[in-house]
Scaffold this active site. Sequence first.
Site, PDB file in Angstrom:
ATOM      1  N   SER A 122       0.844  -1.198   0.000  1.00  0.00           N
ATOM      2  CA  SER A 122       0.000   0.000   0.000  1.00  0.00           C
ATOM      3  C   SER A 122       0.877   1.245   0.000  1.00  0.00           C
ATOM      4  O   SER A 122       0.617   2.210  -0.734  1.00  0.00           O
ATOM      5  CB  SER A 122      -0.885   0.039   1.251  1.00  0.00           C
ATOM      6  OG  SER A 122      -1.364  -1.220   1.588  1.00  0.00           O
TER       7      SER A 122
ATOM      8  N   TYR B 125      -1.165 -11.259   2.717  1.00  0.00           N
ATOM      9  CA  TYR B 125      -1.316  -9.877   3.180  1.00  0.00           C
ATOM     10  C   TYR B 125      -2.786  -9.668   3.544  1.00  0.00           C
ATOM     11  O   TYR B 125      -3.638  -9.537   2.668  1.00  0.00           O
ATOM     12  CB  TYR B 125      -0.860  -8.921   2.071  1.00  0.00           C
ATOM     13  CG  TYR B 125      -0.954  -7.441   2.378  1.00  0.00           C
ATOM     14  CD1 TYR B 125      -1.300  -6.955   3.628  1.00  0.00           C
ATOM     15  CD2 TYR B 125      -0.682  -6.518   1.388  1.00  0.00           C
ATOM     16  CE1 TYR B 125      -1.377  -5.585   3.885  1.00  0.00           C
ATOM     17  CE2 TYR B 125      -0.751  -5.146   1.625  1.00  0.00           C
ATOM     18  CZ  TYR B 125      -1.100  -4.697   2.881  1.00  0.00           C
ATOM     19  OH  TYR B 125      -1.183  -3.347   3.118  1.00  0.00           O
TER      20      TYR B 125
ATOM     21  N   LYS C 217       1.119 -11.182   6.869  1.00  0.00           N
ATOM     22  CA  LYS C 217       1.246  -9.784   7.307  1.00  0.00           C
ATOM     23  C   LYS C 217      -0.132  -9.408   7.809  1.00  0.00           C
ATOM     24  O   LYS C 217      -1.088  -9.304   7.038  1.00  0.00           O
ATOM     25  CB  LYS C 217       1.669  -8.909   6.123  1.00  0.00           C
ATOM     26  CG  LYS C 217       1.530  -7.423   6.339  1.00  0.00           C
ATOM     27  CD  LYS C 217       2.358  -6.706   5.281  1.00  0.00           C
ATOM     28  CE  LYS C 217       1.800  -5.382   4.814  1.00  0.00           C
ATOM     29  NZ  LYS C 217       1.411  -4.449   5.822  1.00  0.00           N
TER      30      LYS C 217
ATOM     31  N   GLY D  19       1.025  -5.297  11.179  1.00  0.00           N
ATOM     32  CA  GLY D  19       0.973  -4.306  10.099  1.00  0.00           C
ATOM     33  C   GLY D  19       0.579  -2.916  10.535  1.00  0.00           C
ATOM     34  O   GLY D  19       0.730  -1.975   9.764  1.00  0.00           O
TER      35      GLY D  19
ATOM     36  N   ILE E 293       5.778  -5.006   9.538  1.00  0.00           N
ATOM     37  CA  ILE E 293       5.962  -4.393   8.221  1.00  0.00           C
ATOM     38  C   ILE E 293       5.130  -3.113   8.216  1.00  0.00           C
ATOM     39  O   ILE E 293       3.909  -3.183   8.421  1.00  0.00           O
ATOM     40  CB  ILE E 293       5.469  -5.343   7.105  1.00  0.00           C
ATOM     41  CG1 ILE E 293       6.272  -6.649   7.106  1.00  0.00           C
ATOM     42  CG2 ILE E 293       5.557  -4.655   5.737  1.00  0.00           C
ATOM     43  CD1 ILE E 293       5.709  -7.745   6.193  1.00  0.00           C
TER      44      ILE E 293
HETATM   45  O1  NGF Z   1      -0.651   2.037   4.970  1.00  0.00           O
HETATM   46  C1  NGF Z   1      -1.346   1.182   5.462  1.00  0.00           C
HETATM   47  C2  NGF Z   1      -2.784   1.113   5.105  1.00  0.00           C
HETATM   48  N1  NGF Z   1      -0.916   0.298   6.344  1.00  0.00           N
HETATM   49  C3  NGF Z   1       0.482   0.217   6.694  1.00  0.00           C
HETATM   50  C4  NGF Z   1       0.930  -1.225   6.553  1.00  0.00           C
HETATM   51  O2  NGF Z   1       0.117  -2.083   7.299  1.00  0.00           O
HETATM   52  C5  NGF Z   1       0.821  -1.706   5.116  1.00  0.00           C
HETATM   53  C6  NGF Z   1       0.764   0.711   8.095  1.00  0.00           C
HETATM   54  O3  NGF Z   1       2.147   0.780   8.231  1.00  0.00           O
HETATM   55  C7  NGF Z   1       1.823  -1.117   4.246  1.00  0.00           C
HETATM   56  O4  NGF Z   1       2.482  -0.189   4.630  1.00  0.00           O
HETATM   57  C8  NGF Z   1       2.022  -1.628   2.891  1.00  0.00           C
HETATM   58  O5  NGF Z   1       1.400  -2.593   2.468  1.00  0.00           O
HETATM   59  O6  NGF Z   1       2.831  -1.025   2.175  1.00  0.00           O
HETATM   60  C9  NGF Z   1       0.143   2.088   8.327  1.00  0.00           C
HETATM   61  O7  NGF Z   1       0.524   2.983   7.313  1.00  0.00           O
HETATM   62  C10 NGF Z   1       0.565   2.664   9.670  1.00  0.00           C
HETATM   63  O8  NGF Z   1       0.314   1.752  10.680  1.00  0.00           O
HETATM   64  C11 NGF Z   1      -0.184   3.987   9.945  1.00  0.00           C
HETATM   65  O9  NGF Z   1      -1.545   3.735  10.161  1.00  0.00           O
HETATM   66  O10 NGF Z   1      -3.547   0.768   6.179  1.00  0.00           O
END
Ligand code: NGF
Length: 288
Positions: free
Chosen positions: A44, A133, A161, A185, A202
């Site tokens: 994401s 995921y 994840k 996550g 992650i």
């Molecule tokens: O950005 C998101 C969307 N989630 C991320 C992570 O779980 C997934 C989390 O770090 C991710 O980064 C990816 O698949 O690239 C959040 O950004 C963080 O906890 C702030 O809420 O939910």
Amino acid sequence: MKGIISALLCSFDEHGQVNEKGLRDIIRYNLDTVQVDGLYVNGSSGENFLLTTAQKKQIFTIVKDEVQSDVPLIAQIGSLIIEEAIELAKFVTNLGYDAISAVTPFYYKFDFEEIKHYYNTILEHVENKMIIYSIPALTGVNMSLDQFSELFDNKKIIGVKFTAPDFYLLERLRHRFPDHLIYSGFDEMLLPAAVLNIDGAIGSTFNLNGKRAKQILTLAQQGHIMEALAIQKETNDFISAVLDNGLYQTLKELLVTQGVDAGICRQPLKTLTANGKGIVLDIANKYL
Ligand code: NGF
């Protein structure tokens, strides 16, 4: 593949094209300054679902070229178009990625048999390990303990994840699958997940805040919960300021304050206003 793994951000220019130099800068910052334990590519945070297949391949190629074998690399290849997922899975496996990961198929309300078919079909085509995921808040897909167990029957599926605030399910997963890799996550919930004995985490905010995350994980593993909580509190002050100002835009602009050519987000994600950039400077002064 344990520890603190950055969900890698990607640098894009004003035309939405990958800025290769900027991407290499972000990678170097993660490896040299933050010293993360691995990179999760095209999740994401990498704006994967806004990218063309060619751009995804370009990013996978640049990341592998820059990182070589310095840290483990996990490639998120999930796509609603199963042929694209298979093509990307083969592509990154040939590049030498340590594992693939795929988001649960979303948008249509797929039933569990369809989700299982999706993972098993991708894995029939590729000799690599898979991290599921699971991110129900964005996909609407909630899986039970027994459903995870059915997916894990495929020996190529080595972990998950887990981006969900369900600590009961997380504890049950850990208990039933001591040998599978479980990554949390939600960076703001790292401590409770670490107490449940996850293997790693992650997350997007680790691109900047990975050192604090590493401390939280290590202290929790050593049983120093109150010390870890103090760092989680500081971390959450940082994360809530970032979320309030626009997650990926703010993380990228924070990287810019550190001399990293992190670029802007792809449309339709907004770009920061002058006011938003001012807030970024305040966040940088306070937390970086
Ligand atoms: O950005 C998101 C969307 N989630 C991320 C992570 O779980 C997934 C989390 O770090 C991710 O980064 C990816 O698949 O690239 C959040 O950004 C963080 O906890 C702030 O809420 O939910």
